[in-house]
Enzyme design. Structure first.
Site, PDB file in Angstrom:
ATOM      1  N   HIS A  63      51.432  22.825  38.596  1.00 35.97           N
ATOM      2  CA  HIS A  63      50.833  22.465  39.889  1.00 35.97           C
ATOM      3  C   HIS A  63      49.534  23.207  40.177  1.00 35.97           C
ATOM      4  O   HIS A  63      48.896  22.934  41.193  1.00 35.97           O
ATOM      5  CB  HIS A  63      51.852  22.742  40.992  1.00 35.97           C
ATOM      6  CG  HIS A  63      52.174  24.205  41.086  1.00 35.97           C
ATOM      7  ND1 HIS A  63      52.854  24.882  40.098  1.00 35.97           N
ATOM      8  CD2 HIS A  63      51.873  25.122  42.026  1.00 35.97           C
ATOM      9  CE1 HIS A  63      52.955  26.152  40.432  1.00 35.97           C
ATOM     10  NE2 HIS A  63      52.371  26.328  41.595  1.00 35.97           N
ATOM     11  N   ASP A  64      49.152  24.160  39.345  1.00 39.96           N
ATOM     12  CA  ASP A  64      47.896  24.894  39.535  1.00 39.96           C
ATOM     13  C   ASP A  64      46.805  24.419  38.576  1.00 39.96           C
ATOM     14  O   ASP A  64      45.675  24.913  38.635  1.00 39.96           O
ATOM     15  CB  ASP A  64      48.099  26.388  39.267  1.00 39.96           C
ATOM     16  CG  ASP A  64      49.028  27.060  40.271  1.00 39.96           C
ATOM     17  OD1 ASP A  64      49.088  26.596  41.429  1.00 39.96           O
ATOM     18  OD2 ASP A  64      49.677  28.049  39.892  1.00 39.96           O
ATOM     19  N   GLU A 105      55.949  34.146  35.602  1.00 37.59           N
ATOM     20  CA  GLU A 105      54.542  33.724  35.538  1.00 37.59           C
ATOM     21  C   GLU A 105      53.692  34.977  35.395  1.00 37.59           C
ATOM     22  O   GLU A 105      53.647  35.810  36.289  1.00 37.59           O
ATOM     23  CB  GLU A 105      54.153  32.969  36.818  1.00 37.59           C
ATOM     24  CG  GLU A 105      52.762  32.367  36.731  1.00 37.59           C
ATOM     25  CD  GLU A 105      52.132  32.083  38.095  1.00 37.59           C
ATOM     26  OE1 GLU A 105      51.223  31.242  38.157  1.00 37.59           O
ATOM     27  OE2 GLU A 105      52.513  32.728  39.089  1.00 37.59           O
ATOM     28  N   ASN A 130      61.917   9.517  53.488  1.00 37.93           N
ATOM     29  CA  ASN A 130      62.052   9.128  54.904  1.00 37.93           C
ATOM     30  C   ASN A 130      60.707   8.698  55.504  1.00 37.93           C
ATOM     31  O   ASN A 130      60.548   8.634  56.717  1.00 37.93           O
ATOM     32  CB  ASN A 130      62.658  10.269  55.720  1.00 37.93           C
ATOM     33  CG  ASN A 130      61.779  11.509  55.669  1.00 37.93           C
ATOM     34  OD1 ASN A 130      60.854  11.598  54.859  1.00 37.93           O
ATOM     35  ND2 ASN A 130      62.051  12.463  56.530  1.00 37.93           N
ATOM     36  N   ASP A 142      62.068  28.422  42.419  1.00 34.34           N
ATOM     37  CA  ASP A 142      60.866  29.240  42.380  1.00 34.34           C
ATOM     38  C   ASP A 142      61.135  30.501  43.197  1.00 34.34           C
ATOM     39  O   ASP A 142      61.565  30.418  44.341  1.00 34.34           O
ATOM     40  CB  ASP A 142      59.684  28.456  42.976  1.00 34.34           C
ATOM     41  CG  ASP A 142      58.405  28.693  42.214  1.00 34.34           C
ATOM     42  OD1 ASP A 142      58.072  29.875  41.994  1.00 34.34           O
ATOM     43  OD2 ASP A 142      57.728  27.718  41.859  1.00 34.34           O
ATOM     44  N   ASP A 195      57.269  33.630  40.395  1.00 32.83           N
ATOM     45  CA  ASP A 195      55.855  33.557  40.746  1.00 32.83           C
ATOM     46  C   ASP A 195      55.162  34.909  40.563  1.00 32.83           C
ATOM     47  O   ASP A 195      55.677  35.936  41.030  1.00 32.83           O
ATOM     48  CB  ASP A 195      55.761  33.125  42.216  1.00 32.83           C
ATOM     49  CG  ASP A 195      54.384  32.659  42.619  1.00 32.83           C
ATOM     50  OD1 ASP A 195      53.896  31.697  42.018  1.00 32.83           O
ATOM     51  OD2 ASP A 195      53.790  33.267  43.540  1.00 32.83           O
ATOM     52  N   ASP A 240      57.615   9.920  55.877  1.00 33.98           N
ATOM     53  CA  ASP A 240      56.705  10.701  56.713  1.00 33.98           C
ATOM     54  C   ASP A 240      55.473  11.120  55.900  1.00 33.98           C
ATOM     55  O   ASP A 240      54.657  11.909  56.350  1.00 33.98           O
ATOM     56  CB  ASP A 240      57.409  11.929  57.299  1.00 33.98           C
ATOM     57  CG  ASP A 240      57.905  12.875  56.215  1.00 33.98           C
ATOM     58  OD1 ASP A 240      57.818  12.523  55.013  1.00 33.98           O
ATOM     59  OD2 ASP A 240      58.378  13.979  56.553  1.00 33.98           O
TER      60      ASP A 240
END
Ligand code: TEU
Ligand code: CA
Length: 543
Positions: free
Chosen positions: A316-317, A242, A23, A98, A200, A25
């Site tokens: 992503h880490d 994790e 959209n 997650d 997590d 943004d």
């Protein structure tokens, strides 16, 4: 060991903020994901691990949840997520959520109540302690994001505990009411038809702060068994914990099917191997390849049938793997394919982090302000105080900072890499005109099609899923070679992990008659009388 669907599956991780903006943004969203399901289906993956999409003030990009049963406005609505689950399911793709339950956001209703007074019904949902007699922090436990793990709250004159940012207060897992609410919430998502959970920092939930125990607390496995029974135990789902501090022994405690805890865990020994003992990822040291091979081999052989491995290079880490362990320049394509080959023929369930399949690279922003990540900013401040130079910190951020993984996905060569038509929340990597999905799909020799082939091979050959592992050439620092074998066949995997030509002769047990080349990363087939491996050359023979 009874065979499970998730053993022959390949998982793809989506980091919602950076995947696809629908959209305009500047922020990725659920409808963006839905629009790319055909792309993921084409790649051949079976499962999507969705990093958090729940309501959140986003101080840690969604790992700070303010409502577990609602979706962040910028990502969409509950209807959108239901549609994502359905649309994925039409393509035989499962969605795993997650599960971030070590802590919540400080804006979660429970914490807002908990803060109010010492006798609030929610007080004991979190961990509160008095200052010491000298008015100091209760003890010297540090937060993983740097600084003390305790923050003083003037309202009631006590400290609360947080292993991450002060805006991520830790839940008190000793409180049965907290656990029951978490299990209810998990069942809410399971009833929606999700395929499981990525949990997590699950090894931190059984902390005992007064004894200064944070990871692997004594009650951890009791709690996981309780969770298993109360939630997913009788459903056929994938659960992956994790666990930064796991050894193979510990991994078996989680993933031995007889113990009824989790399907598998993420261990990080192959990742932290070049981190400093004190300063961690922000003071990297050179990789010892022989140690690296030993670590991977150890995890491959030690779980036997009392556990199951996850296989991953990135998330992503972590930095982009082609930059970290390959060559993001001249041999980007060859080295990205080599790393994929090395990983995907190991025993375990492979995880691909978004963008890895097109060989996205690390990013080098000149200015610290261009970085978003809370960990990067916290450690910059701390390490500069400790005497690091600005230059050394920037170098470390370029090598290991978390935003390397978080730049928007490069879909095409148009403005903002086709991620969005507005300026994205985090700058796009300037190399998007040469590295993007559109180009990858047009090129038969792209990294994308290499991943696609690896995934397809796993579906065709049980040997890749279940075969035994044996490391070859243990003392060779340039070649990572191994054999997978079962009663009928052998698979020989050979990877030159360097940018140099390396002398190499195929072992005797391979002959042109008994073996078939199933994948290679150079266009011409390696010859039987091969003398050298070319830079980052890799191939696999089925014997
Ligand atoms: O990561 C756990 C974690 O400990 C990482 O922050 C890691 O230790 C750090 O990058 C090493 O320097 C999980 C999530 O994957 C991460 O994104 C969250 O920030 C963190 O938990 C808190 O929820
Ligand atoms: Ca958006």
């Amino acid at each position: 060991m009874e065979k499970k669907w998730w053993q022959s599956s390949v998982v793809y991780q989506i980091y919602p903020r950076s995947f696809k903006d629908s959209n305009n943004d500047g922020i990725g969203d659920i409808n963006g994901m839905i629009s790319k399901l055909d792309y993921l289906d084409d790649l051949g993956i079976d499962v999507i691990w969705l990093s958090p999409v729940y309501s959140s003030p986003m101080c840690d990009n969604g790992y700070d949840i303010s409502n577990y049963r609602d979706i962040a406005d910028e990502y969409g609505t509950m209807d959108d997520i239901d549609r994502l689950i359905q649309e994925a399911s039409k393509r035989n793709i499962k969605i795993i959520m997650d599960l971030v339950v070590n802590h919540t956001s400080d804006e979660h209703f429970w914490f807002k109540e908990s803060r109010k007074s010492k006798d609030n019904p929610y007080r004991d949902y979190y961990i509160w302690r008095d200052p010491t007699d000298d008015g100091l922090v209760p003890n010297d436990i540090d937060s993983i994001f740097s600084g003390p793990a305790w923050t003083f709250d003037e309202l009631t004159g006590q400290y609360y505990f947080h292993l991450f940012d002060r805006r991520q207060p830790d839940l008190n897992w000793e409180n049965k009411e907290v656990r029951d609410k978490i299990y209810d919430m998990m069942n809410f998502w399971l009833d929606k038809g999700v395929g499981g959970f990525r949990m997590d920092v699950i090894d931190l939930i059984a902390k005992e702060v007064d004894r200064k125990i944070t990871g692997n607390g004594p009650r951890l496995h009791t709690l996981l068994k309780e969770m298993n029974i109360a939630t997913f135990g009788d459903r056929d789902v994938l659960t992956v914990g994790e666990t930064w501090g796991a050894t193979p022994e510990i991994a078996k405690m989680y993933s031995d099917p007889k113990r009824n805890e989790l399907s598998m865990i993420f261990q990080f020994e192959h990742i932290t191997i070049d981190w400093d003992e004190v300063y961690g990822k922000f003071k990297p040291k050179p990789l010892d390849m022989l140690e690296f091979k030993k670590v991977i081999s150890k995890w491959q052989t030690e779980l036997t049938d009392e556990g199951w491995n996850s296989l991953f290079w990135s998330n992503h880490d972590l930095p982009r793997i082609v930059s970290k362990r390959g060559d993001e320049g001249l041999y980007r394509v060859e080295s990205a394919k080599m790393l994929a080959t090395l990983l995907h023929f190991l025993k375990g369930t492979p995880y691909i982090f978004q963008g890895e399949e097109i060989g996205m690279t690390n990013v080098k922003f000149d200015s610290l302000e261009d970085y978003d990540d809370i960990e990067t900013h916290n450690f910059y401040k701390k390490n500069i105080k400790d005497g690091f130079s600005h230059e050394d910190m920037m170098k470390a951020i370029w090598e290991n900072g978390r935003d390397n993984a978080r730049t928007p996905i490069q879909w095409d060569s148009t403005a903002n890499a086709g991620f969005s038509s507005t300026k994205p929340w985090l700058k796009v990597n300037p190399n998007y005109k040469t590295i993007n999905v559109e180009l990858a799909l047009e090129d038969d020799n792209s990294i994308f099609y290499h991943y696609k082939r690896l995934i397809a091979l796993r579906k065709e050959m049980d040997l890749i899923v279940y075969g035994d592992f044996q490391l070859l050439l243990e003392e060779d620092p340039s070649i990572f070679a191994y054999i997978r074998s079962d009663a009928e066949n052998k698979l020989l995997v050979v990877c030159n992990v360097t940018g140099n030509e390396i002398p190499f002769i195929l072992p005797d047990f391979i002959s042109p008659i008994n073996s078939r080349l199933i994948i290679t990363n150079y266009n011409d087939q390696p010859l039987k009388d091969i003398q050298n491996l070319r830079p980052y050359e890799s191939f696999a023979y089925l014997i």
